[in-house]
Design a protein around this motif. Sequence first.
Motif, mmCIF file in Angstrom:
data_model
loop_
_atom_site.group_PDB
_atom_site.id
_atom_site.type_symbol
_atom_site.label_atom_id
_atom_site.label_comp_id
_atom_site.label_asym_id
_atom_site.label_seq_id
_atom_site.Cartn_x
_atom_site.Cartn_y
_atom_site.Cartn_z
ATOM 1 N N LYS A 83 -2.720 -6.357 -14.321
ATOM 2 C CA LYS A 83 -4.114 -5.969 -14.068
ATOM 3 C C LYS A 83 -4.136 -4.609 -13.391
ATOM 4 C CE LYS A 83 -8.636 -6.815 -13.605
ATOM 5 N NZ LYS A 83 -9.558 -7.079 -14.741
ATOM 6 N N GLN A 84 -5.068 -3.761 -13.831
ATOM 7 C CA GLN A 84 -5.204 -2.427 -13.240
ATOM 8 C C GLN A 84 -6.682 -2.120 -13.075
ATOM 9 O OE1 GLN A 84 -2.748 0.825 -14.800
ATOM 10 N NE2 GLN A 84 -4.575 2.096 -14.934
ATOM 11 N N ILE A 85 -7.064 -1.702 -11.869
ATOM 12 C CA ILE A 85 -8.452 -1.346 -11.584
ATOM 13 C C ILE A 85 -8.459 0.063 -11.004
ATOM 14 C CG2 ILE A 85 -10.527 -1.907 -10.266
ATOM 15 C CD1 ILE A 85 -9.604 -4.803 -10.180
ATOM 16 N N VAL A 86 -9.071 0.991 -11.722
ATOM 17 C CA VAL A 86 -9.119 2.389 -11.299
ATOM 18 C C VAL A 86 -10.454 2.665 -10.619
ATOM 19 C CG1 VAL A 86 -8.977 4.792 -12.044
ATOM 20 C CG2 VAL A 86 -7.577 3.052 -13.175
ATOM 21 N N THR A 87 -10.427 2.980 -9.347
ATOM 22 C CA THR A 87 -11.581 3.113 -8.451
ATOM 23 C C THR A 87 -12.276 1.756 -8.347
ATOM 24 O OG1 THR A 87 -13.386 3.719 -9.982
ATOM 25 C CG2 THR A 87 -11.882 5.482 -9.256
ATOM 26 N N LEU A 88 -13.271 1.668 -7.483
ATOM 27 C CA LEU A 88 -13.941 0.381 -7.256
ATOM 28 C C LEU A 88 -15.249 0.244 -8.032
ATOM 29 C CD1 LEU A 88 -13.439 0.038 -3.374
ATOM 30 C CD2 LEU A 88 -11.874 -0.575 -5.242
ATOM 31 N N VAL A 89 -15.481 1.148 -8.971
ATOM 32 C CA VAL A 89 -16.772 1.167 -9.662
ATOM 33 C C VAL A 89 -17.087 -0.148 -10.370
ATOM 34 C CG1 VAL A 89 -15.842 2.170 -11.804
ATOM 35 C CG2 VAL A 89 -18.243 2.528 -11.209
ATOM 36 N N THR A 90 -16.059 -0.859 -10.867
ATOM 37 C CA THR A 90 -16.298 -2.110 -11.604
ATOM 38 C C THR A 90 -16.269 -3.340 -10.701
ATOM 39 O OG1 THR A 90 -13.939 -2.347 -12.118
ATOM 40 C CG2 THR A 90 -15.300 -1.150 -13.706
ATOM 41 N N ASN A 144 1.428 13.922 -9.016
ATOM 42 C CA ASN A 144 0.192 14.539 -9.543
ATOM 43 C C ASN A 144 -0.872 13.516 -9.932
ATOM 44 O OD1 ASN A 144 1.280 17.178 -9.317
ATOM 45 N ND2 ASN A 144 2.334 16.928 -11.285
ATOM 46 N N TYR A 145 -0.808 12.319 -9.351
ATOM 47 C CA TYR A 145 -1.850 11.317 -9.655
ATOM 48 C C TYR A 145 -3.184 11.829 -9.124
ATOM 49 C CZ TYR A 145 -3.920 6.704 -10.400
ATOM 50 O OH TYR A 145 -4.683 5.662 -10.852
ATOM 51 N N PRO A 146 -4.218 11.916 -9.978
ATOM 52 C CA PRO A 146 -5.500 12.501 -9.554
ATOM 53 C C PRO A 146 -6.198 11.673 -8.479
ATOM 54 C CG PRO A 146 -5.681 11.526 -11.750
ATOM 55 C CD PRO A 146 -4.233 11.496 -11.389
ATOM 56 N N ASP A 147 -6.655 12.335 -7.446
ATOM 57 C CA ASP A 147 -7.311 11.639 -6.344
ATOM 58 C C ASP A 147 -8.623 10.982 -6.785
ATOM 59 O OD1 ASP A 147 -6.961 11.438 -3.222
ATOM 60 O OD2 ASP A 147 -9.108 11.726 -3.594
ATOM 61 N N GLU A 156 0.844 -1.193 0.000
ATOM 62 C CA GLU A 156 0.000 0.000 0.000
ATOM 63 C C GLU A 156 0.882 1.246 0.000
ATOM 64 O OE1 GLU A 156 -4.101 0.076 2.007
ATOM 65 O OE2 GLU A 156 -2.799 1.125 3.430
ATOM 66 N N ILE A 157 0.505 2.213 -0.813
ATOM 67 C CA ILE A 157 1.241 3.475 -0.872
ATOM 68 C C ILE A 157 0.280 4.571 -1.309
ATOM 69 C CG2 ILE A 157 1.976 2.996 -3.257
ATOM 70 C CD1 ILE A 157 4.511 4.627 -2.701
ATOM 71 N N ARG A 158 0.471 5.766 -0.772
ATOM 72 C CA ARG A 158 -0.378 6.880 -1.189
ATOM 73 C C ARG A 158 -0.116 7.174 -2.656
ATOM 74 N NH1 ARG A 158 -0.292 12.241 2.434
ATOM 75 N NH2 ARG A 158 0.277 13.181 0.441
ATOM 76 N N ALA A 159 -1.177 7.330 -3.416
ATOM 77 C CA ALA A 159 -1.060 7.469 -4.873
ATOM 78 C C ALA A 159 -0.153 8.623 -5.284
ATOM 79 C CB ALA A 159 -2.442 7.636 -5.488
ATOM 80 N N ASP A 160 -0.314 9.791 -4.631
ATOM 81 C CA ASP A 160 0.480 10.949 -5.041
ATOM 82 C C ASP A 160 1.942 10.829 -4.623
ATOM 83 O OD1 ASP A 160 -0.003 11.184 -2.359
ATOM 84 O OD2 ASP A 160 -0.556 13.303 -2.401
#
Length: 260
Positions: free
Chosen positions: A186-193, A167-170, A158-162
Motif C-alpha cells: 500500500k502506498q499513500i502519497v500526501t494525505l489528500v485521500t 531527490n524525492y519531491p517534497d 519514520e525517515i526523511r523522504a530525501d
Amino acid sequence: MAAPTDQRIAVPIDDPNADTEWNDILRKHGVIPEKPPSPTPMIEEAILEGRRIAHENRLEGKELDELDALEDEEDEAFLEQYRQKRIQELNELTKKSIHGSVYPISKPEYSREVTDASHNGSVFVNLTSSLGTNVESRVLSELWRQAAKEYGDIKFCEIRADKAIENYPDRNCPTILVYKNGDIVKQIVTLVTVGGVRMSMLDIDNLLVEVGAVDAKDMRVVKRKREAEEAKEEQLMGKGIKSGNLRHATVDDEDDDDWD
C-alpha cells in the motif's frame, strides 16, 4: 380485413402495479406481467437482523471498567463471558506489544528494519518532509506516534523522504508505505485521500484494517469507532436542542410583537 382474433385491442391500464381487481384479471390473462414481490418484508427482515447483531455486539470494544459499570443492566453470566474475553484479548496484545514507539531509521537500516522485518508482520513507514512548513507531514508524524503507542504489536518507522530516496519531491510528502512479506502492499502519497490535515486516528484504523494489520473487530478499532459515533450523535442532539431553542425564541419574539 384481419380476423377479429388477429386484431389488437387497446386495454386501458392506469397503473399496472396497483392492487385492483381489474389488474388481477389482466395478470390472469397475461396482458400485464405479474406484480413483483414487495420489498417491504425483506427490508423489515434486514432491519431486524441489523438490530439483532447490534444487540449481540453491544459490549464489543468496551474496557473492563465499562463492563463493571453495566453490572446492574446486563446478565452477570453474559458480562462475565465478555470480561474473560476482554482479559484474554488484553493478555494477547501485551504479549505482542514488542514495539510501542516510532522507529527513526536511516537509509542503511532501511532494508533490515523495514523490508526484512515485514516478513514478521506489517511495517508502516512515514516518509516525512524536510520542510517544517509542511503541515500534513507534521500531522502524520503526530498520528504516527499515537498509533505506535496504541498498536504496540505493529511496527511504525519514520525517515526523511530525501534521505530514503534521493531527490524525492517534497510535494509528495508525507508518503505512507506499507510493507508486508518484503513487498510494498500500500502506498499513500500526501494525505489528500485520507482527510488531509483533518486526518485522524479513525483513518489510521481504517488503513490498518484495509491492509490486514488488525482485524475489523479489534477492540481498539471498535472502541474508537463507537466513541466517534456517540460523539456525532451528541453533536447532532446538541444542534437539535439549539435549533429548537432558536425556534422558541423566534416564536416568543413574534408573540411579544403582537402585544405591541
